[in-house]
Design a protein around this motif. Structure first.
Motif, short mmCIF file in Angstrom:
data_model
loop_
_atom_site.label_atom_id
_atom_site.label_comp_id
_atom_site.label_asym_id
_atom_site.label_seq_id
_atom_site.Cartn_x
_atom_site.Cartn_y
_atom_site.Cartn_z
N PRO A 35 -2.13 -12.41 -3.78
CA PRO A 35 -1.14 -13.47 -3.97
C PRO A 35 -0.13 -13.13 -5.06
CG PRO A 35 -3.32 -14.42 -3.69
CD PRO A 35 -3.51 -12.94 -3.80
N GLY A 36 1.14 -13.27 -4.71
CA GLY A 36 2.21 -13.02 -5.66
C GLY A 36 2.62 -11.57 -5.79
N THR A 37 1.88 -10.66 -5.17
CA THR A 37 2.17 -9.22 -5.24
C THR A 37 2.82 -8.77 -3.94
OG1 THR A 37 0.32 -8.81 -6.75
CG2 THR A 37 1.18 -6.92 -5.52
N GLY A 38 3.98 -8.14 -4.03
CA GLY A 38 4.68 -7.72 -2.83
C GLY A 38 4.05 -6.51 -2.16
N GLU A 39 3.51 -5.61 -2.96
CA GLU A 39 2.87 -4.42 -2.39
C GLU A 39 1.57 -4.81 -1.69
OE1 GLU A 39 5.59 -3.20 -5.61
OE2 GLU A 39 3.97 -4.67 -5.51
N THR A 40 1.18 -4.02 -0.72
CA THR A 40 -0.08 -4.23 -0.01
C THR A 40 -0.92 -2.97 -0.11
OG1 THR A 40 0.92 -3.52 2.09
CG2 THR A 40 0.89 -5.88 1.62
N LEU A 41 -2.22 -3.12 0.10
CA LEU A 41 -3.13 -1.98 0.14
C LEU A 41 -3.49 -1.70 1.59
CD1 LEU A 41 -4.82 -0.03 -1.72
CD2 LEU A 41 -6.76 -1.56 -1.24
N ARG A 42 -3.22 -0.47 2.02
CA ARG A 42 -3.53 -0.09 3.40
C ARG A 42 -4.77 0.80 3.40
NH1 ARG A 42 2.24 1.28 6.33
NH2 ARG A 42 0.85 1.87 8.04
N SER B 241 -19.32 -2.48 8.72
CA SER B 241 -19.11 -1.37 7.80
C SER B 241 -18.06 -0.42 8.37
CB SER B 241 -20.41 -0.60 7.57
OG SER B 241 -21.36 -1.41 6.92
N ILE B 242 -17.16 0.02 7.49
CA ILE B 242 -16.07 0.91 7.86
C ILE B 242 -16.17 2.18 7.02
CG2 ILE B 242 -13.57 1.17 8.11
CD1 ILE B 242 -14.63 -1.24 9.66
N THR B 243 -16.24 3.34 7.66
CA THR B 243 -16.13 4.60 6.93
C THR B 243 -14.65 4.85 6.64
OG1 THR B 243 -18.11 5.54 7.94
CG2 THR B 243 -16.52 7.08 6.99
N VAL B 244 -14.31 4.98 5.38
CA VAL B 244 -12.91 5.07 4.96
C VAL B 244 -12.35 6.47 5.19
CG1 VAL B 244 -11.33 4.89 2.99
CG2 VAL B 244 -13.20 3.23 3.27
N HIS B 245 -11.16 6.53 5.80
CA HIS B 245 -10.45 7.80 5.98
C HIS B 245 -9.26 7.92 5.03
CE1 HIS B 245 -11.96 7.91 10.44
NE2 HIS B 245 -12.92 8.13 9.56
N GLU B 246 -8.49 6.83 4.92
CA GLU B 246 -7.30 6.85 4.07
C GLU B 246 -7.18 5.54 3.30
OE1 GLU B 246 -3.93 9.63 6.22
OE2 GLU B 246 -4.00 7.51 6.75
N CYS B 247 -6.58 5.63 2.12
CA CYS B 247 -6.30 4.46 1.31
C CYS B 247 -5.02 4.73 0.52
CB CYS B 247 -7.47 4.18 0.36
SG CYS B 247 -7.15 2.89 -0.87
N TYR B 248 -4.09 3.79 0.55
CA TYR B 248 -2.86 3.97 -0.22
C TYR B 248 -2.13 2.64 -0.36
CZ TYR B 248 -0.75 4.29 4.49
OH TYR B 248 -0.38 4.05 5.79
N GLY B 249 -1.27 2.57 -1.35
CA GLY B 249 -0.45 1.39 -1.56
C GLY B 249 0.82 1.46 -0.74
N HIS B 250 1.25 0.30 -0.24
CA HIS B 250 2.47 0.21 0.57
C HIS B 250 3.51 -0.59 -0.20
CE1 HIS B 250 4.51 0.27 4.56
NE2 HIS B 250 5.14 -0.77 4.04
N CYS B 251 4.77 -0.20 -0.06
CA CYS B 251 5.84 -0.84 -0.82
C CYS B 251 5.99 -2.32 -0.47
CB CYS B 251 7.16 -0.10 -0.60
SG CYS B 251 7.99 -0.50 0.95
N ALA B 252 6.74 -3.04 -1.31
CA ALA B 252 6.83 -4.50 -1.22
C ALA B 252 7.94 -5.00 -0.32
CB ALA B 252 7.03 -5.07 -2.63
N LYS B 253 8.69 -4.12 0.32
CA LYS B 253 9.91 -4.57 1.00
C LYS B 253 9.65 -5.57 2.12
CE LYS B 253 12.59 -0.44 -0.14
NZ LYS B 253 13.28 0.76 0.37
#
Length: 344
Positions: free
Chosen positions: A106-113, A127-139
């Motif tokens: 809440p209140g943060t434009g960026e998202t976590l993918r 349960s999810i085996t993670v392959h990728e994690c990164y922040g996405h811009c707020a646009k």
């Protein structure tokens, strides 16, 4: 609604055609991608009251929402765990399927993918085996006015009118192997999505330039999406077969601030459903409350670059540069300037 006049130009069919229009994705973009959930990502997930999630197999693709009090999702470095009861449609999750998610704060434009593969289903938990994690811009969230919204119980019950008022989309795509991805889209009402009798249209706007969605559409055009009016707890679900066009007549109908998008995507033979999302009801995000989590998106981006396993000279130089004291504040200012100057 006037809809979109039929495209005269050919659809884009190859990556070369795509890159001739929008350019190649800068290699530096991959530096912010890590292959696990670091401490910053785990904090983000633990503080998030809402996620958009997609599940795909290469031939099927579905999208849903998950929401509730922060803490309904969690995990460790290699595994993301979701409470099945907090998903609007947990039946979409099947072992072996690809997974993509957006976590919102809440209140943060960026998202976590986060992307991965469904690895197990336990009673009440996925349960999810993670392959990728990164922040996405707020646009996308900025363009949609996502966090400026107030609770709105007057969302149109007519699907066409709802589409016209939509300001946010979470677009699910997958490649031929079923590796799934979820991308945020945002625009003012009337320019986010257009509907004609046979298809749904939406424009591409400046974002993180990874072009994952486009790559996936070129190899496996089946897509699914959720469409929202920020402030409302109702959601439109759309699925169909996507194609990408650079037709000027179509693109001009999506101009915002005198900026015409480079590409527009059509979802042909679109199936459309409109219903309330229990996840949005539980999340209770509007009006947004002052954040208490203390998470800074710019710092997360920096930590992910430093954790990236890329060993090239450019990667090492980037990591060293981001280790300089005070760089987080400079990056935050740089992001804010980009959001202001390059929103469209």
């Amino acid at each position: 609604m006037d809809g979109v006049h039929a495209a005269k130009g050919e659809s884009i069919k190859t990556l070369d055609e795509l890159e001739a229009i929008i350019g190649k994705a800068p290699p530096a973009l991959d530096l912010k991608v890590i292959n696990h959930l670091d401490s910053g990502a785990l904090r983000w997930i633990a503080a998030s009251p809402l996620l958009f999630a997609c599940f795909g197999s290469g031939t099927t693709l579905g999208v849903t929402l998950g929401g509730g009090p922060p803490g309904f999702a969690g995990g460790d470095a290699r595994t993301l765990r979701l409470s099945a009861a907090m998903l609007d449609d947990p039946s979409l999750a099947q072992v072996g399927q690809g997974f993509g998610a957006l976590f919102l704060l809440p209140g943060t434009g960026e998202t976590l993918r986060v992307t991965g593969t469904v690895s197990a289903q336990h009673p009440g938990e996925i349960s999810i085996t993670v392959h990728e994690c990164y922040g996405h811009c707020a646009k996308a969230l900025i363009r949609s006015g996502f966090w400026e919204a107030l609770p709105d119980g007057t969302a149109p019950s007519n699907p066409s009118a709802f589409i016209d008022a939509t300001r946010f989309m979470a677009l699910a795509t997958s490649d031929a192997q079923g590796r799934a991805d979820l991308s945020p889209k945002g625009d003012p009402a009337g320019t986010m999505v257009r509907l004609d009798p046979h298809r749904v249209w939406f424009a591409d706007r400046p974002g993180n330039r990874r072009i994952d969605s486009f790559r996936n559409i070129l190899t496996q055009p089946r897509v699914a999406a959720t469409l929202l009016i920020p402030g409302s707890t109702h959601v439109a679900y759309v699925s169909g077969t996507a194609r990408i066009t650079a037709d000027e007549a179509v693109r001009s109908q999506f101009a915002v601030q005198n900026k015409v998008p480079a590409l527009v995507t059509a979802i042909d033979d679109a199936a459309l459903q409109l219903r309330e999302s229990p996840a949005l009801v539980r999340a209770g995000m509007w009006p947004v409350k002052p954040p208490t989590h203390g998470i800074q998106a710019a710092q997360l981006f920096i930590e992910h670059v430093k954790l990236n396993k890329e060993s090239s000279l450019g990667a090492r130089l980037a990591s060293a540069a981001l280790s300089v004291p005070g760089v987080s504040g400079l990056l935050k200012k740089g992001l804010e300037k980009d959001y202001k100057d390059n929103l469209y």
